[in-house]
Design a protein around this motif. Structure first.
Motif, PDB file in Angstrom:
ATOM      1  N   ARG A   3       0.838  -1.189   0.000  1.00 57.78           N
ATOM      2  CA  ARG A   3       0.000   0.000   0.000  1.00 57.78           C
ATOM      3  C   ARG A   3       0.874   1.239   0.000  1.00 57.78           C
ATOM      4  NH1 ARG A   3      -0.122   2.636   4.777  1.00 57.78           N
ATOM      5  NH2 ARG A   3       0.739   1.538   6.569  1.00 57.78           N
ATOM      6  N   LYS A   4       0.228   2.362  -0.209  1.00 53.58           N
ATOM      7  CA  LYS A   4       0.918   3.644  -0.200  1.00 53.58           C
ATOM      8  C   LYS A   4       0.971   4.176   1.225  1.00 53.58           C
ATOM      9  CE  LYS A   4       0.704   8.155  -2.507  1.00 53.58           C
ATOM     10  NZ  LYS A   4      -0.137   9.016  -3.369  1.00 53.58           N
ATOM     11  N   GLY A   5       2.146   4.625   1.650  1.00 58.71           N
ATOM     12  CA  GLY A   5       2.269   5.193   2.988  1.00 58.71           C
ATOM     13  C   GLY A   5       1.519   6.504   3.105  1.00 58.71           C
ATOM     14  N   MET A   6       1.181   6.874   4.330  1.00 55.58           N
ATOM     15  CA  MET A   6       0.443   8.121   4.556  1.00 55.58           C
ATOM     16  C   MET A   6       1.116   8.957   5.634  1.00 55.58           C
ATOM     17  SD  MET A   6      -2.935   6.595   6.487  1.00 55.58           S
ATOM     18  CE  MET A   6      -2.782   5.607   7.970  1.00 55.58           C
ATOM     19  N   ALA A  93       6.949   5.701  -0.313  1.00 51.89           N
ATOM     20  CA  ALA A  93       7.262   4.771  -1.397  1.00 51.89           C
ATOM     21  C   ALA A  93       7.470   3.354  -0.867  1.00 51.89           C
ATOM     22  CB  ALA A  93       8.509   5.246  -2.143  1.00 51.89           C
ATOM     23  N   GLU A  94       7.924   3.243   0.398  1.00 54.34           N
ATOM     24  CA  GLU A  94       8.135   1.936   1.012  1.00 54.34           C
ATOM     25  C   GLU A  94       6.865   1.386   1.652  1.00 54.34           C
ATOM     26  OE1 GLU A  94      11.332   2.287   3.794  1.00 54.34           O
ATOM     27  OE2 GLU A  94      12.657   3.282   2.360  1.00 54.34           O
ATOM     28  N   GLY A  95       5.778   2.161   1.601  1.00 57.29           N
ATOM     29  CA  GLY A  95       4.534   1.732   2.235  1.00 57.29           C
ATOM     30  C   GLY A  95       4.506   1.973   3.728  1.00 57.29           C
ATOM     31  N   CYS A  96       5.392   2.868   4.214  1.00 52.08           N
ATOM     32  CA  CYS A  96       5.453   3.176   5.648  1.00 52.08           C
ATOM     33  C   CYS A  96       4.801   4.533   5.924  1.00 52.08           C
ATOM     34  CB  CYS A  96       6.901   3.197   6.132  1.00 52.08           C
ATOM     35  SG  CYS A  96       7.726   1.598   6.030  1.00 52.08           S
ATOM     36  N   ASP A  97       4.206   4.653   7.094  1.00 52.78           N
ATOM     37  CA  ASP A  97       3.532   5.880   7.487  1.00 52.78           C
ATOM     38  C   ASP A  97       4.462   6.759   8.328  1.00 52.78           C
ATOM     39  OD1 ASP A  97       1.191   4.838   6.307  1.00 52.78           O
ATOM     40  OD2 ASP A  97       0.707   3.777   8.159  1.00 52.78           O
ATOM     41  N   THR A  98       4.279   8.067   8.225  1.00 54.73           N
ATOM     42  CA  THR A  98       5.090   9.027   8.974  1.00 54.73           C
ATOM     43  C   THR A  98       4.202   9.807   9.934  1.00 54.73           C
ATOM     44  OG1 THR A  98       6.626   9.255   7.106  1.00 54.73           O
ATOM     45  CG2 THR A  98       6.701  10.949   8.814  1.00 54.73           C
ATOM     46  N   ARG A 189      -8.208   2.137   3.414  1.00 54.98           N
ATOM     47  CA  ARG A 189      -8.918   2.911   2.398  1.00 54.98           C
ATOM     48  C   ARG A 189      -8.507   2.426   1.014  1.00 54.98           C
ATOM     49  NH1 ARG A 189     -10.613   8.128   4.291  1.00 54.98           N
ATOM     50  NH2 ARG A 189     -11.216   8.529   2.137  1.00 54.98           N
ATOM     51  N   ARG A 190      -9.497   2.338   0.107  1.00 56.92           N
ATOM     52  CA  ARG A 190      -9.259   1.756  -1.218  1.00 56.92           C
ATOM     53  C   ARG A 190      -8.129   2.468  -1.968  1.00 56.92           C
ATOM     54  NH1 ARG A 190     -14.077   2.748  -3.719  1.00 56.92           N
ATOM     55  NH2 ARG A 190     -13.146   4.426  -4.926  1.00 56.92           N
ATOM     56  N   PHE A 191      -8.100   3.787  -1.926  1.00 57.41           N
ATOM     57  CA  PHE A 191      -7.120   4.506  -2.732  1.00 57.41           C
ATOM     58  C   PHE A 191      -5.699   4.365  -2.182  1.00 57.41           C
ATOM     59  CE2 PHE A 191      -8.206   7.715   0.432  1.00 57.41           C
ATOM     60  CZ  PHE A 191      -7.000   8.354   0.677  1.00 57.41           C
ATOM     61  N   ARG A 192      -5.563   3.844  -0.966  1.00 58.33           N
ATOM     62  CA  ARG A 192      -4.224   3.614  -0.418  1.00 58.33           C
ATOM     63  C   ARG A 192      -3.703   2.217  -0.747  1.00 58.33           C
ATOM     64  NH1 ARG A 192      -6.072   6.984   4.109  1.00 58.33           N
ATOM     65  NH2 ARG A 192      -5.065   8.994   3.740  1.00 58.33           N
ATOM     66  N   GLN A 193      -4.466   1.444  -1.504  1.00 58.96           N
ATOM     67  CA  GLN A 193      -4.046   0.100  -1.888  1.00 58.96           C
ATOM     68  C   GLN A 193      -4.028  -0.015  -3.416  1.00 58.96           C
ATOM     69  OE1 GLN A 193      -5.574  -3.130   0.807  1.00 58.96           O
ATOM     70  NE2 GLN A 193      -7.086  -1.572   1.318  1.00 58.96           N
ATOM     71  N   PRO A 194      -2.988   0.512  -4.041  1.00 59.53           N
ATOM     72  CA  PRO A 194      -2.946   0.542  -5.510  1.00 59.53           C
ATOM     73  C   PRO A 194      -2.946  -0.836  -6.152  1.00 59.53           C
ATOM     74  CG  PRO A 194      -0.817   1.127  -4.570  1.00 59.53           C
ATOM     75  CD  PRO A 194      -1.785   1.096  -3.438  1.00 59.53           C
ATOM     76  N   GLY A 195      -2.617  -1.879  -5.390  1.00 60.35           N
ATOM     77  CA  GLY A 195      -2.606  -3.213  -5.959  1.00 60.35           C
ATOM     78  C   GLY A 195      -3.968  -3.856  -6.070  1.00 60.35           C
ATOM     79  N   LEU A 196      -5.015  -3.209  -5.546  1.00 63.89           N
ATOM     80  CA  LEU A 196      -6.354  -3.803  -5.577  1.00 63.89           C
ATOM     81  C   LEU A 196      -6.876  -4.015  -6.993  1.00 63.89           C
ATOM     82  CD1 LEU A 196      -8.370  -2.167  -2.645  1.00 63.89           C
ATOM     83  CD2 LEU A 196      -7.818  -4.584  -2.951  1.00 63.89           C
TER      84      LEU A 196
END
Length: 210
Positions: A3-6, A93-98, A189-196
């Motif tokens: 997923r995309k980090g947030m 980019a690594e899928g980690c949250d800050t 959230r759907r938009f945070r999972q680009p692989g869906l």
């Protein structure tokens, strides 16, 4: 599924429990990155560059701002403070949250820069009397400093409605649990999972192959 980090913004008036909740959230999920602010103020005894702050000269800091390398920045009591962008983008980019422990002004700048990648949470005290009691219980500040912090708290609280979520910290364990629930739900959230999309395409291909 990657997923995309947030970016998680945590704000509150001084004494409402923001720092305690940030520490607990980091312990709950060790993959969380904490945004280390850059500053032009000199290091205090025991502070380490890159761990406590990223220490820069005023010229270096201003060059970073000019180059668009800061997500947010402000001048406080003659010193510049800001959030460097590069570590945050790398974490995303690594899928980690800050996690950001910042005030509402910095939070608004980050939200304007990063849009839907930001989740903002404001922490309220159960009462003003309890907020003042907590500040005095710290035993760190003079009465004058406490009075100044209380005055700033009124301005901070007035911006509560600008946040995605608002927690009332009358019980730190419950507030922590709520914060963890928010983070878990936002990660799904759907938009945070680009692989869906690709995953669903594979499911459809399985239907067609039956």
């Amino acid at each position: 599924m990657k997923r995309k980090g947030m970016l998680i913004i945590l704000s509150s008036p001084s004494g409402a429990g923001k720092s305690t909740l940030a520490r607990r959230l980091m312990a709950w999920d060790p993959t969380l990155r904490f945004s280390v602010s850059a500053t032009t103020r000199p290091p205090r005894p025991g502070e380490v560059d890159g761990r406590d702050y990223v220490f820069r000269s005023r010229a270096e800091f201003e060059a970073m701002v000019e180059a668009g390398e800061m997500l947010e920045h402000a001048e406080v009591f003659g010193n510049l403070y800001g959030s460097p962008k590069a570590p945050v983008l790398a974490a995303m980019a690594e899928g980690c949250d800050t996690l950001f422990d910042i005030d509402w002004q910095g939070g608004q700048q980050i939200k304007q820069a990063m849009g839907d990648d930001v989740v903002s949470v404001f922490v309220l005290p159960p009462s003003i009397a309890e907020l003042e009691r907590r500040l005095r219980a710290r035993g760190q500040d003079s009465p004058e400093v406490i009075s100044s912090r209380m005055a700033r708290s009124e301005a901070e609280i007035s911006h509560w409605a600008e946040y995605d979520y608002v927690l009332i910290n009358d019980d730190v364990d419950r507030a922590e649990a709520d914060l963890e629930t928010i983070l878990s739900a936002e990660r799904l959230r759907r938009f945070r999972q680009p692989g869906l999309s690709e995953f669903v395409r594979r499911l459809n291909a399985e239907f067609e192959a039956r």
